[in-house]
Scaffold this motif. Sequence first.
Motif, PDB file in Angstrom:
ATOM      1  N   ASP A  55      29.194  34.088  -2.421  1.00  0.00           N
ATOM      2  CA  ASP A  55      29.426  32.661  -1.719  1.00  0.00           C
ATOM      3  C   ASP A  55      28.307  32.675  -0.636  1.00  0.00           C
ATOM      4  N   LEU A  85      24.610  37.569  -4.796  1.00  0.00           N
ATOM      5  CA  LEU A  85      24.732  37.104  -3.314  1.00  0.00           C
ATOM      6  C   LEU A  85      26.412  36.840  -3.193  1.00  0.00           C
ATOM      7  N   GLU A 121      22.039  33.402   3.432  1.00  0.00           N
ATOM      8  CA  GLU A 121      23.277  34.242   3.854  1.00  0.00           C
ATOM      9  C   GLU A 121      24.438  33.985   3.039  1.00  0.00           C
ATOM     10  N   SER A 122      25.100  34.992   2.400  1.00  0.00           N
ATOM     11  CA  SER A 122      26.252  35.080   1.898  1.00  0.00           C
ATOM     12  C   SER A 122      27.476  35.275   2.797  1.00  0.00           C
ATOM     13  N   VAL A 123      28.666  35.386   2.390  1.00  0.00           N
ATOM     14  CA  VAL A 123      29.570  36.121   3.195  1.00  0.00           C
ATOM     15  C   VAL A 123      29.480  37.477   3.517  1.00  0.00           C
ATOM     16  N   LYS A 124      28.705  38.282   2.558  1.00  0.00           N
ATOM     17  CA  LYS A 124      28.694  39.618   3.050  1.00  0.00           C
ATOM     18  C   LYS A 124      27.243  39.950   3.275  1.00  0.00           C
ATOM     19  N   ALA A 125      26.194  39.010   3.217  1.00  0.00           N
ATOM     20  CA  ALA A 125      24.740  39.670   3.472  1.00  0.00           C
ATOM     21  C   ALA A 125      23.908  38.515   3.726  1.00  0.00           C
ATOM     22  N   ALA A 126      22.909  39.187   4.461  1.00  0.00           N
ATOM     23  CA  ALA A 126      21.725  37.991   4.955  1.00  0.00           C
ATOM     24  C   ALA A 126      20.442  38.835   3.913  1.00  0.00           C
ATOM     25  N   SER A 127      19.737  37.699   3.386  1.00  0.00           N
ATOM     26  CA  SER A 127      18.720  38.233   2.736  1.00  0.00           C
ATOM     27  C   SER A 127      17.308  37.178   2.958  1.00  0.00           C
ATOM     28  N   PRO A 143      25.180  24.502   1.849  1.00  0.00           N
ATOM     29  CA  PRO A 143      24.445  25.551   1.500  1.00  0.00           C
ATOM     30  C   PRO A 143      25.203  26.017  -0.103  1.00  0.00           C
ATOM     31  N   ARG A 186      25.865  39.183  12.736  1.00  0.00           N
ATOM     32  CA  ARG A 186      26.561  40.323  12.181  1.00  0.00           C
ATOM     33  C   ARG A 186      26.640  41.520  12.940  1.00  0.00           C
ATOM     34  N   ARG A 228      25.904  27.465  11.678  1.00  0.00           N
ATOM     35  CA  ARG A 228      26.387  27.797  10.620  1.00  0.00           C
ATOM     36  C   ARG A 228      25.976  29.468  10.474  1.00  0.00           C
ATOM     37  N   GLU A 251      18.253  28.862   5.552  1.00  0.00           N
ATOM     38  CA  GLU A 251      17.324  28.251   6.330  1.00  0.00           C
ATOM     39  C   GLU A 251      16.097  28.160   5.734  1.00  0.00           C
ATOM     40  N   VAL A 310      15.584  32.158   4.569  1.00  0.00           N
ATOM     41  CA  VAL A 310      16.836  33.077   4.894  1.00  0.00           C
ATOM     42  C   VAL A 310      17.974  32.490   4.069  1.00  0.00           C
ATOM     43  N   VAL A 344      26.832  30.876   2.640  1.00  0.00           N
ATOM     44  CA  VAL A 344      27.289  30.156   3.626  1.00  0.00           C
ATOM     45  C   VAL A 344      26.044  29.520   4.425  1.00  0.00           C
ATOM     46  N   PHE A 345      24.946  29.914   4.385  1.00  0.00           N
ATOM     47  CA  PHE A 345      23.846  29.535   5.231  1.00  0.00           C
ATOM     48  C   PHE A 345      22.604  29.646   4.552  1.00  0.00           C
ATOM     49  N   SER A 347      14.791  40.470  -0.573  1.00  0.00           N
ATOM     50  CA  SER A 347      15.361  41.825  -0.418  1.00  0.00           C
ATOM     51  C   SER A 347      15.742  42.003   0.969  1.00  0.00           C
ATOM     52  N   ARG A 348      15.722  43.209   1.456  1.00  0.00           N
ATOM     53  CA  ARG A 348      16.050  43.666   3.044  1.00  0.00           C
ATOM     54  C   ARG A 348      17.193  43.049   3.206  1.00  0.00           C
ATOM     55  N   ASP A 349      18.412  43.242   2.302  1.00  0.00           N
ATOM     56  CA  ASP A 349      19.699  42.952   2.668  1.00  0.00           C
ATOM     57  C   ASP A 349      20.197  43.400   3.879  1.00  0.00           C
ATOM     58  N   VAL A 350      20.897  42.610   4.536  1.00  0.00           N
ATOM     59  CA  VAL A 350      21.543  43.203   5.784  1.00  0.00           C
ATOM     60  C   VAL A 350      23.106  42.978   5.613  1.00  0.00           C
ATOM     61  N   HIS A 351      23.769  43.839   5.029  1.00  0.00           N
ATOM     62  CA  HIS A 351      25.077  43.984   4.847  1.00  0.00           C
ATOM     63  C   HIS A 351      26.006  44.042   5.842  1.00  0.00           C
ATOM     64  N   ASN A 352      27.251  43.780   5.824  1.00  0.00           N
ATOM     65  CA  ASN A 352      28.197  44.321   6.851  1.00  0.00           C
ATOM     66  C   ASN A 352      29.586  44.398   6.379  1.00  0.00           C
ATOM     67  N   ILE A 398      34.388  36.392  -2.637  1.00  0.00           N
ATOM     68  CA  ILE A 398      35.106  36.716  -1.345  1.00  0.00           C
ATOM     69  C   ILE A 398      35.902  35.387  -1.159  1.00  0.00           C
TER      70      ILE A 398
END
Lengths: 397, 123
Positions: free
Chosen positions: B33, B31, B56-62, B83, A325, A321, B38, B54, B35-36, A2-7, A65
Motif C-alpha cells: 500500500d 512495496l 513510501e508504502s505503509v512499511k517502507a520508504a524508497s 498516491p 519513521r 502525508r 514525492e 520518493v 501512502v506517499f 532501492s535503499r529501502d528504509v523499513h520500520n 497491510i
Amino acid sequence: MSRDVHNGPTDQFTQARGTEYSGDADGGDDAPEILTLPLDGWHRARGGRMVAFAGYEMPVQYEGIMAEHLWTREHAGLFDVSHMGQLVFTGEGVEAALEALLPADLQAAKLNHPVYSLLLAENGGILDDLMLTRRAGGEVYIVVNGATKWDDIAHFREHLADEITLNHLDEQALLALQGPEAVIALERIVPGVSALGFMQGDWFDHKGDRLWISRSGYTGEDGFEISVPSEAAEALADALTAQPEVKPIGLGARDSLRLEADLPLYGHDLDEETTPIAAGLGFAIKKRRREEGGFPGHERVMIEREQGAIVKRVGLIVEGRQPVREGAAVVDAGGSEVGKVTSGGFAPTVQKPIAMAYVPVALAQPGARITLAQRGKVHHAEVVPMPFVPHRYVRKG
Amino acid sequence: MSRYFTEDHEWVDVDGETATVGITEYAQSQLGDIVFVETPDEGKSFAKGDDAAVVESVKAASDVYAPVSGTVIEGNASLTDNPALVNEDPEGEGWFFKLTLADADELESLMDEAAYADFTSKL
C-alpha cells in the motif's frame, strides 16, 4: 528503486537495536539461524509473504497491510505470535523470587489474571516487557518477546535460585485473535471464552487439547491470546479462519495496530536505555513495590517519579502525508537533536502519519509543536494524547 | 513508442525526446500500500542514477532513481492527493515524472519488456 528504509517488524531492527538472536540460550558463537514456526507451511499456503523477524521466518502480510489492519478493526484477525517465549516458573517461593527481578506485585496478583510487567536492569533500563499470570498449582506463566527470549531465559536462570524451575514451552504455539468480532468467532469453536473479561485467562478443552486462553492482545481491540500445543495449531488456525469474521493477519498490520493503540514495541520504543517512567509505564510498578523496593532499578524509578525523567515517550501526529519513521531526529530551534522517533508510519485507521517519540519533558504536553528531521528534510508534528485510536477492551467485574 | 526497464524496477516510455518514468507492477506489488509519493519539480536536471522521487508504502520508504539523464518537464500532480494510483495503475496513470532526454544512447543499457520479465522471474 532501492535503499529501502523499513520500520517495525518488517525488518530485523529489533535484533539490531535490542538483543542479537543467538540461536541458543547460552548465547553460542554460531551464526544466527533462521527458524520456522509451527504454522510456516500454513502461512505460505495462504499467500503470506515471509520475512525474517526475531530469528524466525514470519508472515509480514497476506493481502496487504492496509486491508488487514482495517479488517482487524472491524472484524477479527488471526495473528501467529509463536515466536514469543512462553515460560512457566514453579517452585517454593516462586512469587518472591520473581519479584526480585521485576516490579509486579505477584503476592497480590489474582489467579488467572495476566499482569503487564517489565524485566529491569540495575540502572532501571528495560531488558524486556512481558505478561505474567499466576496460575493454579503454584505456577507463574510468563510471555516474553521473541527477539529477547533467549537473553531473558539466560537472565532468569542466572538470577533465580536453583529451587525455581524455568520451563520454556517451546512446543507451544501462540495465536492471537483480535478485533470486535473475535469473541463471536472464538465462542463458536471454544464455548465459554466469552465469560472471560479483559485481562482474565483460563484453561479450555478443544478436541482433546488443553488451551490456555486469555482475553488480551496487542491491537487495542477486544480479543484473545491462545496458547496451543504446536501439533494442534494448524487445525485450530483452520477452524478459526473458517469463520466468516476471521482472516489471517501479518506482522505489518500488527505493527500499525499496536502503534495506533499506544502499545510500545520492545527493541524500538523500549530498550536498555529507556526507563519505565520515561516510557510512560509507571503503572506497571505497583504501590507496594514502590514503597518496599527490592527490584532492580528501584532507586532510578523513585528518583524519576519524584523529579521526572529527562525525556518522555509521546504520541505525534505528523503534518502532511509523508510518514516519519523510526530513527528520525527530534530537533530544537537551533537544529540540535534533542530526541528520537522510535516508531512511525502511516496509520490506516487515523489516515495520517503518526509516530511515537522520546522528547524533552518541556515538549511532552499535548499541543506542543515538534520539529523532526528525516533524510535531510524537516517535518512538523504535534504532540497528541495516546492512544490514537480508542481502546475497545471488554471488561467484566 | 518503446518501453524500457531498469534493474531498480523503473519503466521508461520514450516518445521522441520525451521520457515518462514510473515504477513497475512488480515494484508496486513488492512495496504494498503506497501512502506517499514525492515527484520532482519542473526544470530539475538529473544525471542517470540520481535520486529523482520518493515513494513510501505503509512499511517502507524508497528512492526512485532517474533511469536516464534529463530535465524534468512535469511531475505527476495526481499522486500528491492519490498516491494509491501507483498501486492501481503503476504502468499507466500512476507514472511519476516526464523528462527531456539528455542522451538517448543511455537507453541502450536498459532492458526491454522480455528481458525485464526474465529478470524479475529470477528474483
